[in-house]
Design a protein around this motif. Structure first.
Motif, PDB file in Angstrom:
ATOM      1  N   VAL A 405      38.006  40.081  42.865  1.00  0.00           N
ATOM      2  CA  VAL A 405      38.910  40.040  41.719  1.00  0.00           C
ATOM      3  C   VAL A 405      40.346  40.009  42.244  1.00  0.00           C
ATOM      4  O   VAL A 405      40.756  40.920  42.976  1.00  0.00           O
ATOM      5  CB  VAL A 405      38.716  41.275  40.815  1.00  0.00           C
ATOM      6  N   PRO A 406      41.128  38.975  41.914  1.00  0.00           N
ATOM      7  CA  PRO A 406      42.533  38.951  42.339  1.00  0.00           C
ATOM      8  C   PRO A 406      43.381  39.839  41.425  1.00  0.00           C
ATOM      9  O   PRO A 406      43.259  39.781  40.195  1.00  0.00           O
ATOM     10  CB  PRO A 406      42.915  37.474  42.192  1.00  0.00           C
ATOM     11  N   LEU A 521      38.458  35.678  54.021  1.00  0.00           N
ATOM     12  CA  LEU A 521      38.324  36.370  52.735  1.00  0.00           C
ATOM     13  C   LEU A 521      36.870  36.456  52.285  1.00  0.00           C
ATOM     14  O   LEU A 521      36.455  37.467  51.695  1.00  0.00           O
ATOM     15  CB  LEU A 521      39.163  35.655  51.674  1.00  0.00           C
ATOM     16  N   VAL A 522      36.078  35.430  52.570  1.00  0.00           N
ATOM     17  CA  VAL A 522      34.648  35.482  52.248  1.00  0.00           C
ATOM     18  C   VAL A 522      33.959  36.549  53.092  1.00  0.00           C
ATOM     19  O   VAL A 522      33.139  37.337  52.594  1.00  0.00           O
ATOM     20  CB  VAL A 522      33.989  34.102  52.459  1.00  0.00           C
ATOM     21  N   MET A 550      42.559  31.979  48.608  1.00  0.00           N
ATOM     22  CA  MET A 550      41.938  32.988  47.763  1.00  0.00           C
ATOM     23  C   MET A 550      41.022  32.336  46.731  1.00  0.00           C
ATOM     24  O   MET A 550      39.877  32.772  46.525  1.00  0.00           O
ATOM     25  CB  MET A 550      43.018  33.809  47.039  1.00  0.00           C
ATOM     26  N   LEU A 551      41.506  31.289  46.100  1.00  0.00           N
ATOM     27  CA  LEU A 551      40.714  30.615  45.066  1.00  0.00           C
ATOM     28  C   LEU A 551      39.481  29.949  45.668  1.00  0.00           C
ATOM     29  O   LEU A 551      38.400  29.978  45.058  1.00  0.00           O
ATOM     30  CB  LEU A 551      41.586  29.581  44.346  1.00  0.00           C
ATOM     31  N   LYS A 552      39.624  29.372  46.866  1.00  0.00           N
ATOM     32  CA  LYS A 552      38.461  28.745  47.516  1.00  0.00           C
ATOM     33  C   LYS A 552      37.421  29.789  47.907  1.00  0.00           C
ATOM     34  O   LYS A 552      36.216  29.542  47.811  1.00  0.00           O
ATOM     35  CB  LYS A 552      38.915  27.961  48.761  1.00  0.00           C
ATOM     36  N   ALA A 553      37.883  30.965  48.335  1.00  0.00           N
ATOM     37  CA  ALA A 553      36.952  32.031  48.704  1.00  0.00           C
ATOM     38  C   ALA A 553      36.155  32.497  47.487  1.00  0.00           C
ATOM     39  O   ALA A 553      34.925  32.692  47.554  1.00  0.00           O
ATOM     40  CB  ALA A 553      37.717  33.197  49.328  1.00  0.00           C
ATOM     41  N   ARG A 555      35.585  30.761  44.762  1.00  0.00           N
ATOM     42  CA  ARG A 555      34.710  29.660  44.373  1.00  0.00           C
ATOM     43  C   ARG A 555      33.485  29.595  45.285  1.00  0.00           C
ATOM     44  O   ARG A 555      32.364  29.352  44.831  1.00  0.00           O
ATOM     45  CB  ARG A 555      35.491  28.341  44.461  1.00  0.00           C
ATOM     46  N   HIS A 556      33.710  29.792  46.585  1.00  0.00           N
ATOM     47  CA  HIS A 556      32.625  29.785  47.575  1.00  0.00           C
ATOM     48  C   HIS A 556      31.566  30.820  47.207  1.00  0.00           C
ATOM     49  O   HIS A 556      30.368  30.526  47.177  1.00  0.00           O
ATOM     50  CB  HIS A 556      33.213  30.091  48.956  1.00  0.00           C
ATOM     51  N   ILE A 557      32.006  32.040  46.922  1.00  0.00           N
ATOM     52  CA  ILE A 557      31.074  33.124  46.606  1.00  0.00           C
ATOM     53  C   ILE A 557      30.364  32.849  45.282  1.00  0.00           C
ATOM     54  O   ILE A 557      29.153  33.069  45.147  1.00  0.00           O
ATOM     55  CB  ILE A 557      31.833  34.463  46.573  1.00  0.00           C
ATOM     56  N   THR A 558      31.099  32.343  44.302  1.00  0.00           N
ATOM     57  CA  THR A 558      30.496  32.029  42.998  1.00  0.00           C
ATOM     58  C   THR A 558      29.443  30.931  43.135  1.00  0.00           C
ATOM     59  O   THR A 558      28.351  31.027  42.552  1.00  0.00           O
ATOM     60  CB  THR A 558      31.589  31.588  42.001  1.00  0.00           C
TER      61      THR A 558
END
Length: 587
Positions: A405-406, A521-522, A550-553, A555-558
């Protein structure tokens, strides 16, 4: 120690008297002044060079200081010191191993699968040379020339800015040397590297008599782990049987998927098949975590763990776990090379570490990459089928990954300069401390650690430590955190992977800093929710503006969670179908 070169064709012209005197310095294949011996030495002996150490006094030339470019190094009886070994246009001659010679076990243990400096060998030069002339020890140039550039044969360095020179006592001139790997001893222009005679390729063996390689791990793999484990075993079987079309395999598995357990059965197969197995990782912390797990899984196997500051670096192991730095001494040693955390710093930015891993593998080897965050190049290679791969999108306990969560934290760097932490971070810390949780707090810079630690202790009066890569107490602090003695551990990205603590909560302070890439971050988010007893966990990115990383991390996890959900659904349908198929028919 200086070495002097002779052309093999010149040795054949030695008078009988000199031949008898030099017998102990010549290859064992040199017999009765007849060289080369048919089928035991190369036909192009006029182009092959034989080296001897410290030429006998009665053969030394009087004008040794004469520049080497004005003479022919291959002439006899006026040989000169081996200067600029990298400029030799011919190749070195090595006799085949002498079946009548019994090599020393200790020197073999030091050199098998390695390339070492003479200074690293605790043996008399006479003993080393006896193994050379009997075909068991080989030498290689430390530096070679590639066009106008130099290349270090230990670390692969070709950057001219990372070469220096010095007035060398050995070669009596300005001698180049590699600065890139000098922390492991100086490799200079006149420096040979010593190795053991190369091993022959191995083939699949019957597993029956190799009981010391039996896997003692009795745990159960999840359906997702089983899939990856079986794919890797099939790939390895093809390699052992010589039917493989590709020599590289990637396991792309989420953090906490149980990657180590996925490797167990394939490593057992490799060991029983006679393969030398290497598990390489960029981080010392990972080596220290893997060592006891593999010792428990293979208690009768000779296991060797190598890392900076470790002891007994020169003994042999059937299963080796090593940092990538320690592999700079290895040469064509391993048949199965497993690279854990291939995306981790410093492996991703240090070319010499990738060179070291490549050099450590035999000419015919298979490489397995294990990662939660492959780079775009590896993703593309897998998608195009250039490398074999398997994806594991669920943790071993079957639960999804905690999604970060940012949280906006204002100008956090200016607040820290005033010895304050952002209020959202303080509230988050208080919430989890009141719930009696341990906390991982990641910061972007080593210079921030002391300040953040001091503020937290002042605010909450709890056991708090900070740690970084050069911390002398690093191992002690990490152990204390693992054991639950430390409540909050403030750290840099050095602990983004390889450390597992049950029920830990995770925060990144200053997540918008450039040091925090998608991969980092992942991996940091992957510290939370790893235990089946506590599969949930809080992961928060405190920032002063969301970054693309941050947004790519997130998205990666999602995306991995969504893929994992599909796999869970598929496994449920498949298992239900198998159960229905096996139900007895009503009579």
């Amino acid at each position: 120690m200086r070495f002097y070169p002779f052309a093999l064709s010149v040795l054949n012209e030695l008078p009988d008297k000199e031949s008898a005197t030099l017998q102990h310095l010549l290859p064992y294949t040199f017999q009765d002044s007849q060289f080369p011996v048919p089928d035991r030495a190369p036909d192009d002996s006029d182009k092959s060079i034989w080296l001897i150490p410290e030429i006998p006094a009665y053969l030394q030339a009087q004008n040794e200081e004469q520049p080497t470019e004005d003479i022919n190094l291959h002439q006899f009886p006026r040989p000169y010191p081996l200067i600029d070994i990298n400029e030799m246009k011919t190749h070195f001659y090595f006799p085949p191993p002498n079946p009548e010679f019994t090599p020393g076990k200790t020197i073999e243990e030091y050199l098998r699968g390695r390339r070492l400096l003479l200074d690293e060998l605790p043996f008399p030069i006479e003993e080393i040379y006896e193994h050379i002339r009997n075909g068991f020890v080989h030498y290689h140039p430390g530096l070679i020339r590639k066009g106008r550039a130099l290349q270090c044969q230990r670390c692969g360095n070709e950057d001219k800015e990372l070469f220096g020179s010095f007035q060398c006592f050995r070669c009596k001139k300005e001698c180049p040397y590699c600065r890139n790997c000098i922390m492991m001893g100086r490799v200079a222009g006149c420096t040979p590297l010593f190795s053991w005679v190369p091993d022959k390729d191995v083939t699949l063996q019957e597993s029956g008599p190799h009981s010391r390689f039996n896997l003692k791990w009795t745990g159960n793999l999840s359906p997702f782990q089983k899939k990856a484990s079986q794919r890797l075993q099939d790939f390895l079987t093809a390699f052992l049987n010589g039917s493989n079309e590709r020599d590289t395999f990637m396991i792309w598995a989420v953090c906490g998927a149980g990657k180590t357990e996925m490797l167990f059965h394939s490593i057992e197969m490799a060991l029983k098949g006679g393969l030398n197995v290497l598990i390489a990782t960029p981080r010392t912390d990972v080596v220290l975590e893997l060592e006891p797990r593999f010792k428990a899984a293979f208690p009768k196997t000779a296991l060797k763990a190598l890392y900076g500051g470790g002891e007994d670096r020169f003994s042999q192991g059937e299963l080796t776990i090593s940092t990538t730095h320690q592999l700079l001494r290895y040469y064509k040693a391993f048949d199965l090379v497993i690279i854990d955390e291939v995306d981790a710093f410093p492996y991703t930015v240090d070319e010499k570490l990738r060179y070291a891993v490549w050099q450590a593998g035999k000419d015919r080897r298979t490489t397995v990459y294990v990662t939660a965050t492959p780079d775009e190049k590896m993703k593309k290679q897998a998608a195009e089928g250039k490398i074999a791969s398997v994806k594991v999108a669920r943790r071993f306990h079957g639960q999804p990954l905690p999604v970060p969560v940012p949280v906006w934290a204002g100008q956090w760097s200016k607040q820290l300069e005033k010895n304050r932490l952002p209020r959202p971070l303080l509230r988050w810390l208080r919430t989890h401390l009141e719930a009696n949780k341990q906390i991982f707090l990641f910061v972007p810079k080593v210079s921030m650690l002391a300040s953040v630690e001091k503020i937290i202790i002042g605010q909450f009066d709890v056991d708090t430590e900070s740690v970084h890569s050069a911390d002398e107490r690093r191992r002690e602090k990490v152990t204390s955190f693992r054991e639950g003695k430390t409540k909050i551990l403030v750290t840099t990205t050095i602990l983004e992977r390889g450390v597992t603590v049950k029920g830990v909560q995770v925060a990144v302070f200053g997540a918008d800093d450039d040091i925090f890439t998608e991969s980092a971050l992942v991996q940091i988010a992957g510290r939370a929710g790893r235990s089946p007893d506590e599969p949930d966990g809080s992961v928060v990115y405190f920032h002063h503006g969301k970054t693309q990383e941050m947004l790519k991390a997130i998205r990666h996890i999602t995306d991995m969670n969504e893929l994992g959900e599909k796999e869970v659904l598929y496994e449920g349908i498949k298992n239900r179908g198998e159960a229905e198929k096996n139900e007895p028919l009503d009579e």
